[in-house]
Design a protein around this motif. Sequence first.
Motif, mmCIF file in Angstrom:
data_model
loop_
_atom_site.group_PDB
_atom_site.id
_atom_site.type_symbol
_atom_site.label_atom_id
_atom_site.label_comp_id
_atom_site.label_asym_id
_atom_site.label_seq_id
_atom_site.Cartn_x
_atom_site.Cartn_y
_atom_site.Cartn_z
ATOM 1 N N ILE A 162 -7.790 -5.579 0.330
ATOM 2 C CA ILE A 162 -6.771 -6.627 0.229
ATOM 3 C C ILE A 162 -5.421 -6.002 0.574
ATOM 4 O O ILE A 162 -4.811 -5.335 -0.263
ATOM 5 C CB ILE A 162 -6.755 -7.244 -1.185
ATOM 6 N N PRO A 163 -4.973 -6.191 1.836
ATOM 7 C CA PRO A 163 -3.666 -5.642 2.215
ATOM 8 C C PRO A 163 -2.556 -6.393 1.493
ATOM 9 O O PRO A 163 -2.641 -7.598 1.280
ATOM 10 C CB PRO A 163 -3.587 -5.913 3.725
ATOM 11 N N ARG A 164 -1.500 -5.689 1.125
ATOM 12 C CA ARG A 164 -0.364 -6.304 0.443
ATOM 13 C C ARG A 164 0.897 -6.027 1.249
ATOM 14 O O ARG A 164 1.050 -4.963 1.857
ATOM 15 C CB ARG A 164 -0.241 -5.745 -0.976
ATOM 16 N N TYR A 165 1.800 -6.992 1.227
ATOM 17 C CA TYR A 165 3.002 -6.954 2.058
ATOM 18 C C TYR A 165 4.247 -7.233 1.214
ATOM 19 O O TYR A 165 4.278 -8.205 0.475
ATOM 20 C CB TYR A 165 2.904 -8.001 3.167
ATOM 21 N N LYS A 173 -1.482 -0.014 10.718
ATOM 22 C CA LYS A 173 -1.070 0.092 12.123
ATOM 23 C C LYS A 173 -1.016 -1.285 12.799
ATOM 24 O O LYS A 173 -0.109 -1.567 13.575
ATOM 25 C CB LYS A 173 -2.061 0.999 12.858
ATOM 26 N N THR A 174 -1.965 -2.142 12.499
ATOM 27 C CA THR A 174 -2.081 -3.434 13.169
ATOM 28 C C THR A 174 -1.092 -4.463 12.633
ATOM 29 O O THR A 174 -0.459 -5.179 13.411
ATOM 30 C CB THR A 174 -3.520 -3.978 13.041
ATOM 31 N N PHE A 175 -0.931 -4.543 11.318
ATOM 32 C CA PHE A 175 -0.123 -5.611 10.723
ATOM 33 C C PHE A 175 1.051 -5.124 9.885
ATOM 34 O O PHE A 175 1.844 -5.933 9.405
ATOM 35 C CB PHE A 175 -1.010 -6.526 9.873
ATOM 36 N N GLY A 176 1.140 -3.824 9.636
ATOM 37 C CA GLY A 176 2.250 -3.293 8.862
ATOM 38 C C GLY A 176 2.117 -3.485 7.369
ATOM 39 O O GLY A 176 3.122 -3.617 6.663
ATOM 40 N N ALA A 177 0.896 -3.470 6.858
ATOM 41 C CA ALA A 177 0.692 -3.619 5.413
ATOM 42 C C ALA A 177 1.463 -2.539 4.658
ATOM 43 O O ALA A 177 1.560 -1.405 5.098
ATOM 44 C CB ALA A 177 -0.794 -3.534 5.074
ATOM 45 N N THR A 178 2.023 -2.918 3.527
ATOM 46 C CA THR A 178 2.789 -2.003 2.684
ATOM 47 C C THR A 178 1.874 -1.137 1.831
ATOM 48 O O THR A 178 2.108 0.053 1.661
ATOM 49 C CB THR A 178 3.737 -2.812 1.768
ATOM 50 N N MET A 179 0.840 -1.723 1.275
ATOM 51 C CA MET A 179 -0.117 -1.018 0.416
ATOM 52 C C MET A 179 -1.401 -1.819 0.365
ATOM 53 O O MET A 179 -1.499 -2.876 0.983
ATOM 54 C CB MET A 179 0.474 -0.767 -0.973
ATOM 55 N N PHE A 180 -2.388 -1.316 -0.375
ATOM 56 C CA PHE A 180 -3.709 -1.940 -0.382
ATOM 57 C C PHE A 180 -4.280 -2.015 -1.788
ATOM 58 O O PHE A 180 -4.098 -1.096 -2.578
ATOM 59 C CB PHE A 180 -4.683 -1.129 0.490
ATOM 60 N N ASN A 181 -4.978 -3.111 -2.054
ATOM 61 C CA ASN A 181 -5.809 -3.238 -3.250
ATOM 62 C C ASN A 181 -7.261 -3.220 -2.779
ATOM 63 O O ASN A 181 -7.574 -3.732 -1.703
ATOM 64 C CB ASN A 181 -5.561 -4.552 -3.976
ATOM 65 N N TRP A 182 -8.118 -2.650 -3.594
ATOM 66 C CA TRP A 182 -9.560 -2.660 -3.336
ATOM 67 C C TRP A 182 -10.245 -3.313 -4.524
ATOM 68 O O TRP A 182 -9.842 -3.103 -5.670
ATOM 69 C CB TRP A 182 -10.091 -1.240 -3.157
ATOM 70 N N ALA A 183 -11.286 -4.109 -4.262
ATOM 71 C CA ALA A 183 -12.017 -4.765 -5.345
ATOM 72 C C ALA A 183 -13.508 -4.760 -5.040
ATOM 73 O O ALA A 183 -13.916 -4.960 -3.901
ATOM 74 C CB ALA A 183 -11.528 -6.199 -5.517
ATOM 75 N N CYS A 184 -14.287 -4.530 -6.078
ATOM 76 C CA CYS A 184 -15.749 -4.608 -5.982
ATOM 77 C C CYS A 184 -16.192 -5.529 -7.109
ATOM 78 O O CYS A 184 -16.580 -5.079 -8.175
ATOM 79 C CB CYS A 184 -16.363 -3.225 -6.112
#
Length: 154
Positions: free
Chosen positions: A99-102, A68-79
């Motif tokens: 980690i938002p991806r654009y 909503k804020t930046f228009g990220a296309t998809m997301f990666n998550w890492a631990c």
Amino acid sequence: MACMNNINEKDLIYRTPHWDVRLNSNQKYLGRCVVVLRRPCPRLMEITAKEALAFMEIVRELETLVQKTFGATMFNWACAMNHAYQNNPPDPQVHWHLIPRYNRQIEFGGKTFIDEKFGYRSISDQDVVTNDLFEKIANALRKNKYSAPFPHII
């Protein structure tokens, strides 16, 4: 990561009973955040069922918020807690990186963010933005977090 438990008002986006959501100093990917378990816990397998369920609610809320804020296309998550083991003695703390991806360049606060490897594994290059821009990013997330309700897990 010794700094994981230190609450810094400038990077704290929001807090739940179990987790802190913080803006990462590395903004290579605009809106990158860290979700940190609030109690000391060195291993992922030691989180409780309540903490795991609360984390899944944060996944839903935080992805919605960053999109909503930046228009990220998809997301990666890492631990990945490798950094904690560079310290002597090691000081691991359960945390997750969002980690938002654009799929396009993003302009925010006078800076252009380009995701050169969209669709591939995120790169770990550092992009520490100015304090002013960091504050603008954090404030944009906080403003959207508290301006509208978010879906909750049933």
